[in-house]
Scaffold this motif. Structure first.
Motif, short mmCIF file in Angstrom:
data_model
loop_
_atom_site.label_atom_id
_atom_site.label_comp_id
_atom_site.label_asym_id
_atom_site.label_seq_id
_atom_site.Cartn_x
_atom_site.Cartn_y
_atom_site.Cartn_z
N SER A 101 13.59 28.50 1.83
CA SER A 101 14.22 28.20 2.93
C SER A 101 14.47 26.79 3.14
CB SER A 101 13.74 29.14 4.24
OG SER A 101 12.51 28.64 4.43
N VAL A 102 15.71 26.38 3.45
CA VAL A 102 16.13 24.97 3.75
C VAL A 102 16.62 24.72 5.00
CG1 VAL A 102 17.32 22.99 3.06
CG2 VAL A 102 16.32 24.64 1.26
N ALA A 103 16.34 23.76 5.80
CA ALA A 103 16.96 23.43 7.11
C ALA A 103 17.61 22.20 6.93
CB ALA A 103 15.97 23.38 8.13
N LEU A 104 18.87 21.90 7.37
CA LEU A 104 19.69 20.65 7.45
C LEU A 104 19.58 20.05 8.60
CD1 LEU A 104 21.68 18.82 6.09
CD2 LEU A 104 23.71 20.38 6.59
N VAL A 105 19.26 18.81 8.92
CA VAL A 105 19.22 17.99 10.08
C VAL A 105 20.09 16.82 9.88
CG1 VAL A 105 17.54 16.99 11.58
CG2 VAL A 105 16.70 18.87 10.61
N GLY A 106 21.15 17.01 10.47
CA GLY A 106 21.92 15.85 10.49
C GLY A 106 23.02 16.35 9.47
N CYS A 107 24.41 16.68 10.17
CA CYS A 107 25.44 17.46 9.41
C CYS A 107 26.81 16.71 9.29
CB CYS A 107 25.79 18.79 10.22
SG CYS A 107 24.48 19.67 10.49
N GLY A 108 26.38 15.59 8.97
CA GLY A 108 27.75 14.52 8.69
C GLY A 108 28.02 14.78 7.25
N GLY A 109 28.92 14.00 6.69
CA GLY A 109 29.43 14.05 5.14
C GLY A 109 28.34 14.05 4.31
N ARG A 110 27.24 13.24 4.33
CA ARG A 110 26.05 12.95 3.48
C ARG A 110 25.23 14.25 3.78
NH1 ARG A 110 24.47 13.49 -0.53
NH2 ARG A 110 22.57 12.93 -1.23
N ASP A 141 11.06 26.08 4.78
CA ASP A 141 10.01 25.38 3.96
C ASP A 141 10.30 24.00 3.60
OD1 ASP A 141 8.81 28.15 3.70
OD2 ASP A 141 10.30 28.55 2.27
N VAL A 142 11.73 23.88 3.40
CA VAL A 142 12.34 22.46 2.99
C VAL A 142 13.03 22.06 4.01
CG1 VAL A 142 13.05 21.07 1.19
CG2 VAL A 142 11.81 23.22 0.51
N VAL A 143 12.82 20.52 4.36
CA VAL A 143 13.94 20.08 5.38
C VAL A 143 14.86 18.92 4.67
CG1 VAL A 143 12.91 20.94 7.20
CG2 VAL A 143 12.44 18.57 6.60
N ILE A 144 16.10 18.94 5.00
CA ILE A 144 16.89 17.89 4.59
C ILE A 144 16.98 16.75 5.74
CG2 ILE A 144 19.20 17.04 3.82
CD1 ILE A 144 19.29 19.64 2.30
N LEU A 145 16.76 15.66 5.75
CA LEU A 145 16.90 14.75 6.67
C LEU A 145 18.03 13.88 6.44
CD1 LEU A 145 13.07 14.19 7.85
CD2 LEU A 145 14.76 15.91 8.42
N THR A 146 19.20 13.97 7.04
CA THR A 146 20.37 12.96 6.96
C THR A 146 20.97 12.46 8.10
OG1 THR A 146 21.33 15.10 6.33
CG2 THR A 146 20.70 14.18 4.53
N THR A 147 20.29 12.50 9.08
CA THR A 147 21.08 11.74 10.49
C THR A 147 21.08 10.19 10.05
OG1 THR A 147 19.02 11.41 11.42
CG2 THR A 147 19.80 13.37 11.91
N LYS A 204 34.61 15.96 -11.93
CA LYS A 204 33.67 14.92 -12.47
C LYS A 204 34.20 13.51 -12.07
CE LYS A 204 31.12 16.15 -16.65
NZ LYS A 204 30.72 15.70 -17.89
N LEU A 205 35.46 13.47 -12.04
CA LEU A 205 35.92 11.85 -11.32
C LEU A 205 35.39 11.83 -10.11
CD1 LEU A 205 39.51 11.98 -12.60
CD2 LEU A 205 37.71 11.03 -13.65
N LYS A 206 34.79 12.75 -9.26
CA LYS A 206 34.14 12.65 -7.93
C LYS A 206 32.75 13.07 -8.05
CE LYS A 206 38.18 13.15 -5.10
NZ LYS A 206 39.02 14.31 -4.24
N GLN A 207 32.18 12.90 -9.05
CA GLN A 207 30.79 13.66 -9.13
C GLN A 207 29.65 12.95 -8.49
OE1 GLN A 207 28.42 14.15 -12.80
NE2 GLN A 207 29.26 11.85 -13.70
N ARG A 208 30.06 11.46 -8.36
CA ARG A 208 29.11 10.66 -7.83
C ARG A 208 29.46 10.48 -6.11
NH1 ARG A 208 28.18 6.09 -9.20
NH2 ARG A 208 30.19 6.05 -10.82
N ASP A 209 30.38 11.22 -5.52
CA ASP A 209 30.59 11.11 -4.24
C ASP A 209 29.57 11.86 -3.70
OD1 ASP A 209 31.73 11.59 -1.86
OD2 ASP A 209 33.89 11.53 -2.33
N PRO A 210 28.72 11.27 -2.54
CA PRO A 210 27.75 11.99 -2.13
C PRO A 210 28.04 13.19 -1.00
CG PRO A 210 27.49 9.80 -1.46
CD PRO A 210 28.75 9.83 -2.42
N GLN A 211 29.41 12.91 -0.40
CA GLN A 211 29.60 13.37 0.69
C GLN A 211 30.44 14.77 0.47
OE1 GLN A 211 29.98 11.32 4.03
NE2 GLN A 211 28.96 9.51 2.90
N LEU A 212 30.51 15.53 1.64
CA LEU A 212 31.16 16.66 1.64
C LEU A 212 31.75 16.77 2.91
CD1 LEU A 212 31.15 18.94 -0.60
CD2 LEU A 212 30.02 20.43 0.58
#
Lengths: 426, 305
Positions: A28-37, A104-110, B257-265
């Motif tokens: 199970s994964v939790a996402l903390v910080g829901c921006g583009g990254r 179990d796993v967290v993604i920290l992306t704020t 593939k042309l955007k594969q290293r774009d880390p955003q969504l």
């Protein structure tokens, strides 16, 4: 909306009865910080292994969380791996705790200002972590990260930090060749992140000052750390990695020349720093956010026998000092480093092995960039040890958008900008 | 499908002044004509199907003699001089304020004096729309048929030049030193167009159809558009391709593939992380179209997750 009042909801309903409970063999994964990254990282986690289940999301902004969920659903609903429900979408300043508790796993992306608090909590709760760089914006934050990192190691929690060049084939190959002495000893280098800049989110009517700063976060030191940290950390990190050490000291210059409007907070638009390393090596670091100038994002090193040029476009070139080509990296469909971070993390977790402790390197690289920022803000030569003794706290404890913002604009709407020679230490 | 109207007045070369200063796009007039599009063989490494060869009529148009440069593209990126309009503003009425603004590139290797690179086809099309609003003239990407017609410049051989002289005409893997170059350093083709072969590959309007030209229609104004982001065609080969990929009929096409290293969504509408070999040039047709028709050429954004 149920999820905006999650705290209230939790006391009324036995959420466990509603929340997804991971099955046997699932992660199970939790996402903390829901921006583009963060959304991108969550997608990469889901794609890393079919056992992954995204079970909770947290953000201070409801709209951001909803957009993230929508995007993930568009991309990956068919995978059956998204198990987030309104009861496990948490909005608010303490939302991270509720999300982290469920995974179990967290993604920290704020933005990085919040990383120390989030990482500390995740480790205390015994979670494996993927977290984005940088790891803090001030030295107090660095120390919290290092302490939590030690605990993570004791608990054998895998931690990967999003300095993805460490997971990119051209960098790994070139690093190995440098280790083998192909360019001799590194004596100097230049590292660059010169670009036109990034997005601006203009102030909106009815925003509190704190909400505005958290939306337009790139331009505020307490939450972003300035672009020498937020972006240029990648290149500074490569310098530390290839030299094999942190610097002893830094001195530099910087300022705001072209980007100085009301919506540009108070960070600099250029920094130039000389880092001195233990064996006398000098790294010149330059980062610029100015339009119409030369763009360059890469690293170059000079050695006693040869030199290396390397960048994130899967490029690496090593030549001897008498002009002979020693190595030219050929991209053979190299694995996307952002995906590779998650592939490795979840392989380790699934097999129950403890493999990744990116905290010391992530903290050192964060600190190196902070040292550079302190040098350009103050205009002084600063040693690593001096900088590490800083007790300046940039990030206050925040609980609501009505809290006092860490920096306040003057009557014209401008923020206090560091002045070299006057600013003592930031 | 409407039959293309005949252009009565012969077109002339002209210079489009983008900002009232040195930022000029030189436009070459290209007369209408027929030609055989595609080739009889399978194409380099069978990448883009380019057969069967078929006869195409292309209406007259203008094409920029060089690939669009980073200098000029920056004006669209920053949008700081939108209030400056062309002195000889054309007939087109298009408000500039409402046009989409491109985001800043995340990683940027764009270089002064060089063609803009790493741009999406949508970004290239929005540049055309912006340029149209600035000038009052209808600019767009070329159709694939127009592009090949312009590249061939009346020739029927694999290249528009003697293949033994390729180093005089084109940047490609063997002579590019691993990078792209300012457009216009090599010799032009007989239409006066530089770098159609090599340097940066160039976006056209069409989607790529693996069925090749089997179903193609006999009209230069035809272009294939589907409601999907990929695959779309880019032409001409680039600085990192072997010379075979630079032939007039060679087709290449986009993929995620042309955007594969774009880390955003969602991923960027505007930038490719992995397309340092793709740019574009613009054309202007002599036809009067209404806004809806022009918007069909310019296309619409498609979010990528």
């Amino acid at each position: 909306m149920a999820y905006t009042g999650a705290g209230l909801l939790a006391s009324k309903l036995p959420t466990q009865a509603h929340a997804y409970v991971a099955g046997v063999g699932e992660i199970s994964v939790a996402l903390v910080g829901c921006g583009g990254r963060g959304t991108g990282a969550a997608a990469q986690a889901i794609q890393a292994d079919p056992a992954v289940r995204l079970v909770a999301m947290a953000d201070v902004f409801d709209d951001q969380l909803q957009n993230s969920f929508k995007g993930l659903s568009m991309k990956l609903a068919d995978s059956g791996q998204i198990k987030v429900s309104p009861e496990t979408m948490f909005v608010g300043f303490d939302a991270y705790k509720k999300a982290i508790d469920r995974a179990d796993v967290v993604i920290l992306t704020t933005p990085p200002g919040f990383r120390p608090v989030h990482f500390e909590y995740a480790v205390n709760q015994g979670k494996h972590v993927f977290m984005e760089k940088p790891l803090a914006t001030d030295v107090i934050g660095i120390k919290r990260i290092l302490a939590a990192g030690k605990l993570a190691k004791q608990k054998k929690l895998n931690v990967i930090v999003g300095l993805q060049r460490h997971y990119q084939k051209n960098y790994l190959t070139a690093h190995e060749l440098v280790q083998k002495g192909k360019i001799g000893d590194i004596v100097s280098g230049q590292v660059y992140w010169n670009s036109p800049g990034v997005w601006v989110r203009k102030r909106q009517y009815q925003q509190t000052e704190l909400e505005y700063q958290m939306r337009n976060w790139y331009y505020f030191n307490w939450i972003c750390g300035d672009h020498i940290l937020e972006q240029h950390i990648h290149n500074i990190d490569v310098a530390n990695w290839f030299i094999g050490s942190i610097p002893l000291s830094a001195q530099g210059m910087g300022g705001r020349e072209t980007r100085k409007g009301r919506d540009h907070g108070h960070i600099f638009d250029h920094h130039f720093v000389e880092f001195t390393y233990p064996e006398g090596q000098i790294i010149s670091s330059q980062c610029r956010h100015q339009r119409g100038c030369m763009n360059r994002v890469e690293e170059v090193f000079q050695g006693t026998k040869g030199h290396l040029r390397i960048n994130s476009e899967n490029f690496a070139s090593i030549n001897s000092n008498n002009g002979k080509s020693i190595y030219q990296h050929v991209d053979q469909g190299d694995v996307n480093p952002y995906q590779q971070e998650h592939n490795l993390l979840f392989t380790a977790i699934k097999s129950g092995t403890y493999q990744f402790d990116d905290v010391p390197n992530g903290a050192n690289s964060t600190m190196t960039a902070i040292l550079g920022r302190m040098a350009t803000y103050s205009g002084q030569v600063l040693t690593w040890d001096q900088a590490m003794a800083s007790d300046l706290k940039l990030v206050p404890d925040l609980n609501s958008f009505n809290d006092l913002a860490p920096v306040v604009p003057n009557t014209e709407g401008h923020y206090p900008v560091p002045v070299p020679g006057v600013t003592t230490f930031i | 499908m409407t039959h293309p109207s005949l252009v009565s007045t012969p077109l002339e070369n002209y210079e489009e002044t983008v900002l009232g200063d040195q930022k000029i796009i030189k436009m070459r007039a290209i007369a209408s004509g027929n030609y055989a599009m595609g080739s009889m063989d399978g194409g380099f490494q069978n990448k883009g199907v380019q057969s069967p060869q078929y006869e195409v009529y292309v209406d007259a148009f203008w094409m920029s003699e060089k690939e669009i440069s980073w200098e000029i593209y920056q004006e669209f990126l920053y949008r700081e001089k939108d209030h400056i309009r062309a002195d000889d503003y054309g007939d087109l009425v298009l408000e500039i304020d409402g046009l989409s603004a491109a985001t800043m590139p995340y990683v940027n290797f764009n270089v002064t004096n060089h063609p803009v690179i790493d741009v999406t086809q949508y970004a290239a099309s929005m540049f055309c729309k912006w340029l149209s609003a600035k000038t009052g003239r209808f600019y767009r990407l070329p159709t694939e048929a127009e592009w090949e017609y312009a590249c061939r410049a009346g020739t029927t051989e694999p290249y528009s030049f003697d293949p033994n002289l390729i180093d005089d005409y084109a940047w490609y893997a063997d002579n590019s030193q691993g990078t792209f170059h300012p457009s216009g350093l090599k010799k032009p083709n007989s239409f006066g167009l530089y770098d159609m072969h090599g340097n940066v590959a160039e976006w056209v309007l069409d989607h790529y159809d693996p069925k090749g030209y089997d179903t193609a229609l006999d009209s230069g104004h035809f272009f294939l558009r589907k409601e999907s982001l990929y695959p779309r065609v880019f032409r001409g080969g680039s600085w990192r391709d072997p010379k075979e990929a630079l032939r007039s009929s060679e087709r290449d096409y986009s993929s995620p593939k042309l955007k594969q290293r774009d880390p955003q969504l969602p991923k960027s509408l505007w930038w490719h992380t992995d397309a340092p070999h793709i740019g574009f040039r613009v054309v202007r047709s002599n036809k009067i179209l209404n806004l809806d028709e022009m918007n069909l050429y310019w296309g619409s954004p498609i979010k990528e997750y």
